[in-house]
Design a protein around this motif. Sequence first.
Motif, short mmCIF file in Angstrom:
data_model
loop_
_atom_site.label_atom_id
_atom_site.label_comp_id
_atom_site.label_asym_id
_atom_site.label_seq_id
_atom_site.Cartn_x
_atom_site.Cartn_y
_atom_site.Cartn_z
N SER A 1 -4.64 49.98 90.05
CA SER A 1 -4.35 51.25 89.37
C SER A 1 -4.25 52.41 90.35
O SER A 1 -3.41 53.31 90.17
CB SER A 1 -5.43 51.53 88.32
OG SER A 1 -5.42 50.54 87.32
N PHE A 2 -5.10 52.44 91.37
CA PHE A 2 -5.03 53.54 92.33
C PHE A 2 -3.76 53.45 93.18
O PHE A 2 -3.18 54.48 93.54
CB PHE A 2 -6.28 53.55 93.22
CG PHE A 2 -7.43 54.30 92.63
CD1 PHE A 2 -7.67 55.61 92.98
CD2 PHE A 2 -8.27 53.69 91.71
CE1 PHE A 2 -8.74 56.33 92.42
CE2 PHE A 2 -9.34 54.38 91.15
CZ PHE A 2 -9.57 55.71 91.51
N ASP B 1 -7.02 52.14 84.73
CA ASP B 1 -6.02 53.22 84.70
C ASP B 1 -6.69 54.56 84.44
O ASP B 1 -6.33 55.58 85.05
CB ASP B 1 -4.98 52.94 83.62
CG ASP B 1 -4.01 51.82 84.00
OD1 ASP B 1 -3.92 51.49 85.21
OD2 ASP B 1 -3.35 51.27 83.09
N ILE B 2 -7.67 54.59 83.55
CA ILE B 2 -8.39 55.84 83.25
C ILE B 2 -9.16 56.32 84.48
O ILE B 2 -9.16 57.51 84.80
CB ILE B 2 -9.35 55.63 82.06
CG1 ILE B 2 -8.55 55.39 80.77
CG2 ILE B 2 -10.27 56.85 81.89
CD1 ILE B 2 -9.41 54.99 79.57
N VAL B 3 -9.79 55.38 85.18
CA VAL B 3 -10.55 55.74 86.38
C VAL B 3 -9.61 56.31 87.46
O VAL B 3 -9.95 57.28 88.15
CB VAL B 3 -11.33 54.53 86.92
CG1 VAL B 3 -11.94 54.82 88.29
CG2 VAL B 3 -12.44 54.15 85.94
N ALA B 4 -8.43 55.73 87.61
CA ALA B 4 -7.47 56.23 88.59
C ALA B 4 -6.98 57.63 88.23
O ALA B 4 -6.64 58.43 89.11
CB ALA B 4 -6.29 55.28 88.71
N GLU B 5 -6.94 57.94 86.95
CA GLU B 5 -6.52 59.28 86.50
C GLU B 5 -7.64 60.30 86.70
O GLU B 5 -7.42 61.39 87.22
CB GLU B 5 -6.11 59.23 85.03
CG GLU B 5 -5.92 60.58 84.37
CD GLU B 5 -4.76 61.39 84.95
OE1 GLU B 5 -4.81 62.64 84.87
OE2 GLU B 5 -3.82 60.79 85.50
N ARG C 1 -10.55 65.71 93.15
CA ARG C 1 -10.80 64.27 93.34
C ARG C 1 -9.47 63.51 93.47
O ARG C 1 -9.35 62.58 94.27
CB ARG C 1 -11.64 63.73 92.19
CG ARG C 1 -12.93 64.54 91.96
CD ARG C 1 -13.89 63.86 91.01
NE ARG C 1 -13.37 63.64 89.68
CZ ARG C 1 -13.46 64.50 88.66
NH1 ARG C 1 -14.03 65.68 88.83
NH2 ARG C 1 -12.99 64.18 87.46
N GLN C 2 -8.47 63.92 92.69
CA GLN C 2 -7.16 63.30 92.79
C GLN C 2 -6.53 63.57 94.15
O GLN C 2 -5.86 62.70 94.72
CB GLN C 2 -6.25 63.81 91.67
CG GLN C 2 -6.63 63.34 90.28
CD GLN C 2 -5.78 63.98 89.21
OE1 GLN C 2 -5.30 65.12 89.37
NE2 GLN C 2 -5.57 63.28 88.11
N ALA C 3 -6.73 64.78 94.67
CA ALA C 3 -6.19 65.13 95.98
C ALA C 3 -6.82 64.27 97.07
O ALA C 3 -6.13 63.81 98.00
CB ALA C 3 -6.43 66.61 96.27
N MET C 4 -8.12 64.01 96.98
CA MET C 4 -8.78 63.14 97.95
C MET C 4 -8.20 61.73 97.87
O MET C 4 -7.96 61.08 98.89
CB MET C 4 -10.29 63.12 97.70
CG MET C 4 -10.96 64.45 98.00
SD MET C 4 -12.74 64.46 97.64
CE MET C 4 -13.34 63.43 98.95
N ALA C 5 -7.96 61.26 96.65
CA ALA C 5 -7.35 59.94 96.46
C ALA C 5 -5.94 59.89 97.05
O ALA C 5 -5.49 58.83 97.51
CB ALA C 5 -7.32 59.58 94.98
N SER C 6 -5.25 61.02 97.04
CA SER C 6 -3.89 61.07 97.57
C SER C 6 -3.86 61.11 99.10
O SER C 6 -2.88 60.69 99.71
CB SER C 6 -3.16 62.32 97.04
OG SER C 6 -3.06 62.28 95.63
N LEU D 1 -14.02 56.62 93.65
CA LEU D 1 -12.84 56.37 94.46
C LEU D 1 -13.05 55.11 95.29
O LEU D 1 -13.77 55.13 96.30
CB LEU D 1 -12.58 57.58 95.37
CG LEU D 1 -11.39 57.52 96.34
CD1 LEU D 1 -10.10 57.20 95.60
CD2 LEU D 1 -11.26 58.83 97.09
N PRO D 2 -12.49 53.97 94.88
CA PRO D 2 -12.67 52.72 95.64
C PRO D 2 -12.01 52.80 97.01
O PRO D 2 -10.93 53.40 97.16
CB PRO D 2 -12.01 51.67 94.75
CG PRO D 2 -11.03 52.43 93.90
CD PRO D 2 -11.63 53.79 93.70
N LEU D 3 -12.65 52.19 98.01
CA LEU D 3 -12.15 52.25 99.37
C LEU D 3 -11.75 50.89 99.93
O LEU D 3 -10.63 50.72 100.38
CB LEU D 3 -13.20 52.89 100.29
CG LEU D 3 -13.58 54.34 99.98
CD1 LEU D 3 -14.76 54.77 100.85
CD2 LEU D 3 -12.39 55.26 100.17
#
Length: 533
Positions: free
Chosen positions: A344-345, A486-490, A306-311, A495-497
Amino acid sequence: MNRKTLVLPAIVGLLTPVLAACGSSDSGNAAGKPIVVGTTDTFEATPEGPAPFDPAHAYDVGAWNILRPSLQTLMRVPRGGGAPIPEAAEQCGFTDTENTSYRCKLRPGLQFSDGKPLDAADVKFSIERSLKIKDKTGPVSLLTNIDTVEAKGDNEVVFHLKTSDATFPYKLATPASSIVDNQVYAPDKLRAGFEVSGSGPYTVNIEAKGKAVTKAVFTKNPLYKGSVELKNDKVEIRSYANSTAMEKALKTGEIDMMSRTITPEQINNLSTSQDQKIKLVELSGLEIRYLGFDTTDPSVKNKAVRQAMASIIDRTKLTSTVYGSTAEPLYSLIPTTITGHKNSFFNKYPKADPKKAADLLRDAGIKTPVKVTLTHTTDHYGAATKKEFEVLQQQLNDSKLFDVTLQGVKWSTFSPDQKAGKYAVYGMGWFPDFTDGDNYVAPFLDKDNFLNSPYTNNEIRSSLIPQSRREAQRGSATPAFEKIQDIVAEDVPILPLWQGKQYIAARSDITGTEWAVNFAADLQLWELGRGVA
């Protein structure tokens, strides 16, 4: 008015129009002709959702546009936003310093549209009914902090809350708290079909073809007692298969106004058109779009995926390619105009960075490319949704780290299947129930949340959300909201768009369009009239 686009800005997240209609208007309709509003919202009675207009079940902006004019709530948000004001109530307020006891006194002489008196017992029944039914796709999460409801005589109701909640008046202003007749609605099951009966400013007659609604006709309720002032006697909402058909109906005069959804291409064309019979109105919006995750699904269970998708996802390219100037990138659950917002994201993933994504996956031992299915609804958020997901698919696949498949599903199937956990990654939109940071975190992260998400964070649920609700001065809730973001971003359970604006288009003789849609995309049908715009 010669300007083709009326821009109505917002201040602190609330709609505060600065340009009103010019000239004169009448309070009714010419020769009794109803004002007709078009929408691409569809309403169906299905085995999974047999009661689309029961307030214990309905929890989407389209259905709420049917309920708000026809059912009453104790409180309502005024047309320009701000703190709730009494509606079926004469006055309401907390009676303790902890914000756990909330008392309302009803207006005298309240009646349902059939003439039956409406009293405190009906209010108690309505709230307890939703809590008892606990519909899995409904808005019950807005009410679950209620411990008991006490009817004191015929005209007073006291809500005893489990924990402090300074946002409770806002929740009483939503259709989740609609007052229904205890002789018409069963106490323990939904009212199947399309009938709606209440004490609101209008009565409504629903016309359907088969299992799908074609038209909702609202007629002024002569027995209504409340704070809404009607500018018309009759309004219709007509459902169209797509935005193209709806625009054609507007231009031919079949309808007087088109609301959601208008495509970015239509907005551009209408804003530059020389047709003086049509006006486009731009309203600041608080709608957000996001990807939701079933965090128990093997494909996205590891948060590194999920973090990779956010990146990888480039929100700027996504919004500019699909939505142009009608949307802007969003880097948090709480949008930019709401107190408590924090990027945060952006702080954690400041740019589209496939290398960072590759490092995250490698360090977590994830084999690439990761196979993921993205599911979107085909008929709920407008025609641009398909293109949006094609762009997302391309961005993820171009990184060579993902192998993404798209799946489009009708809303009538999508909604219950999403709640049942059948989609690993899915696209959703959120129109706020009220303008507070709480309504952008609790519906997704609290117990009994709207998404039925398996993701759990004890600090958010047990500490941060309760802490934020204790703050009567809502600015004081900002530290709790920032920590949640911050917790949600971690963890990336969501994943907000992007965050979008709102638009309506109307014929030039329709007045009140500057008030026709509020911050949450709710139609305020009573504001519309005929005259000189």
